[in-house]
Design a protein around this motif. Structure first.
Motif, mmCIF file in Angstrom:
data_model
loop_
_atom_site.group_PDB
_atom_site.id
_atom_site.type_symbol
_atom_site.label_atom_id
_atom_site.label_comp_id
_atom_site.label_asym_id
_atom_site.label_seq_id
_atom_site.Cartn_x
_atom_site.Cartn_y
_atom_site.Cartn_z
ATOM 1 N N ALA A 73 -11.026 50.834 -33.328
ATOM 2 C CA ALA A 73 -12.260 50.214 -32.842
ATOM 3 C C ALA A 73 -11.910 49.206 -31.758
ATOM 4 N N LYS A 74 -12.789 49.122 -30.731
ATOM 5 C CA LYS A 74 -12.577 48.182 -29.642
ATOM 6 C C LYS A 74 -13.925 47.625 -29.184
ATOM 7 N N PHE A 75 -13.993 46.300 -29.027
ATOM 8 C CA PHE A 75 -15.194 45.619 -28.564
ATOM 9 C C PHE A 75 -14.899 44.906 -27.252
ATOM 10 N N TYR A 76 -15.955 44.737 -26.449
ATOM 11 C CA TYR A 76 -15.870 43.915 -25.244
ATOM 12 C C TYR A 76 -17.041 42.951 -25.228
ATOM 13 N N SER A 77 -16.860 41.826 -24.560
ATOM 14 C CA SER A 77 -17.959 40.886 -24.354
ATOM 15 C C SER A 77 -18.591 41.159 -22.997
ATOM 16 N N ALA A 89 -21.487 40.398 -19.793
ATOM 17 C CA ALA A 89 -21.760 39.209 -18.983
ATOM 18 C C ALA A 89 -22.743 38.261 -19.655
ATOM 19 N N ASP A 90 -23.658 38.807 -20.462
ATOM 20 C CA ASP A 90 -24.640 37.947 -21.132
ATOM 21 C C ASP A 90 -24.151 37.424 -22.483
ATOM 22 N N GLY A 91 -22.882 37.696 -22.800
ATOM 23 C CA GLY A 91 -22.302 37.188 -24.032
ATOM 24 C C GLY A 91 -22.447 38.108 -25.235
ATOM 25 N N SER A 92 -23.175 39.211 -25.080
ATOM 26 C CA SER A 92 -23.316 40.153 -26.193
ATOM 27 C C SER A 92 -22.054 40.992 -26.344
ATOM 28 N N ARG A 93 -21.896 41.600 -27.496
ATOM 29 C CA ARG A 93 -20.689 42.366 -27.779
ATOM 30 C C ARG A 93 -20.952 43.857 -27.562
ATOM 31 N N VAL A 94 -20.137 44.481 -26.705
ATOM 32 C CA VAL A 94 -20.247 45.909 -26.409
ATOM 33 C C VAL A 94 -19.229 46.661 -27.260
ATOM 34 N N HIS A 95 -19.726 47.613 -28.017
ATOM 35 C CA HIS A 95 -18.903 48.393 -28.928
ATOM 36 C C HIS A 95 -18.400 49.622 -28.164
ATOM 37 N N ALA A 96 -17.176 49.584 -27.644
ATOM 38 C CA ALA A 96 -16.657 50.675 -26.814
ATOM 39 C C ALA A 96 -16.184 51.853 -27.652
ATOM 40 N N ASP A 119 -3.969 46.882 -23.767
ATOM 41 C CA ASP A 119 -5.022 46.190 -24.489
ATOM 42 C C ASP A 119 -4.787 46.438 -25.977
ATOM 43 N N ARG A 120 -5.438 45.649 -26.825
ATOM 44 C CA ARG A 120 -5.256 45.797 -28.270
ATOM 45 C C ARG A 120 -6.589 46.079 -28.952
ATOM 46 N N PRO A 121 -6.569 46.903 -29.990
ATOM 47 C CA PRO A 121 -7.818 47.207 -30.690
ATOM 48 C C PRO A 121 -8.225 46.072 -31.617
ATOM 49 N N GLU A 122 -9.521 46.044 -31.944
ATOM 50 C CA GLU A 122 -9.993 45.098 -32.955
ATOM 51 C C GLU A 122 -9.524 45.514 -34.344
ATOM 52 N N SER A 123 -9.455 46.821 -34.551
ATOM 53 C CA SER A 123 -8.994 47.342 -35.840
ATOM 54 C C SER A 123 -8.463 48.744 -35.630
#
Length: 280
Positions: free
Chosen positions: A22-26, A28-35, A70-74
């Motif tokens: 799993a990988k997430f990004y923040s 521009a509006d601060g929300s979390r994008v689930h890639a 890059d590193r994964p969240e999990s």
């Protein structure tokens, strides 16, 4: 260290395993994008696998994770038995742009990785061997601005392969080429793949390219990306792009991607179910 020997296979490849990544990004509006979410895949040593799917589904993100950029969240990523934690010469990455150093000749570009690792002195002769392997002996002293697009990509391919990566990651490396040059480069990549036995993971939006080159095609779902279906390409090599089995498989994948692009989980699963039914 592997040695070159014409087109004789050299086992440079290693297995690759991705488990529940799993990988997430923040944004521009601060929300979390689930890639990526729950992405699991096993690739055998020496296998050629393509990733296809709608834009923004996390394919390039996945290559960055495998490359160690890059590193994964999990989840877990491994090459052979070794976990992926950082970048390594054992995992090469080739982009759409050749990214050659403009102030360096073709020869110096190809040997740049050997220089950075401090091994050029004992492996210098391999530079000439790789120049020959990609057909650039006569252009060794040319600079990138003097090369055609296909020649620049061949130089980038030699630069990636001279480090003997166990896994070579290809992120749309032929996308900027004209169709004729692209087809020639597909054959070039396949020839080097057969010669070296390197495990390769190719991201492409070209379905014909995926069918022509791959042992398996992984269809990635819309974001968050996960494995929707894995397609075994059971066509003999060399493959004929106008053969009935080739065209039939192409039509089936296009049908699947048409529904996948709609973004509805139900539509995607329904299309995948029909695809599996036709393949069984």
């Amino acid at each position: 260290m592997s040695q070159l020997n014409g087109d004789a296979t050299i086992d440079d490849g290693s297995s690759l395993s991705l488990s529940d990544v799993a990988k997430f990004y923040s944004s521009a509006d601060g929300s979390r994008v689930h890639a990526l979410h729950g992405f699991s895949l096993s690739v055998a040593a020496g296998e050629m696998v393509s990733l296809i799917g709608p834009s923004g589904c996390g394919k390039s993100t996945l290559l960055r994770l495998i490359a160690g950029l890059d590193r994964p969240e999990s989840g877990a990523l491994r090459v052979g038995d070794a976990p992926i934690t950082d970048p390594s010469a054992e995992r090469g990455l080739m982009f759409q742009d050749p990214n050659l150093f403009p102030w360096m000749s073709v020869r110096r570009n190809i040997q740049a990785g050997l220089v950075a690792r401090g091994v050029l002195h004992r492996r210098r002769r391999e530079v000439d061997e790789f120049l020959r392997l990609v057909g650039l002996e006569a252009f060794a002293d040319h600079y990138p601005h003097q090369l055609s697009g296909g020649m620049a990509q061949r130089a980038a391919l030699a630069r990636a392969l001279i480090n003997h990566p166990k896994v070579l990651l290809l992120d749309e490396p032929l996308g900027a080429l004209d169709q004729f040059t692209r087809m020639k480069m597909q054959d070039e990549v396949l020839r080097l793949w057969r010669a070296r036995g390197t495990t390769m993971v190719l991201v492409t939006h070209d379905i014909d390219e995926a069918i022509y080159m791959s042992d398996r095609i992984v269809v990635v779902s819309p974001r968050p990306g996960r494995v929707e279906i894995v397609i075994d390409v059971a066509l003999e090599r060399p493959r004929l792009r106008n053969s009935q089995p080739f065209l039939k498989l192409r039509a089936e994948i296009l049908d699947l991607l048409h529904f996948a692009g709609g973004g509805s989980d139900e539509a995607v699963e329904s299309a995948a179910g029909r695809f599996r039914g036709r393949q069984s």
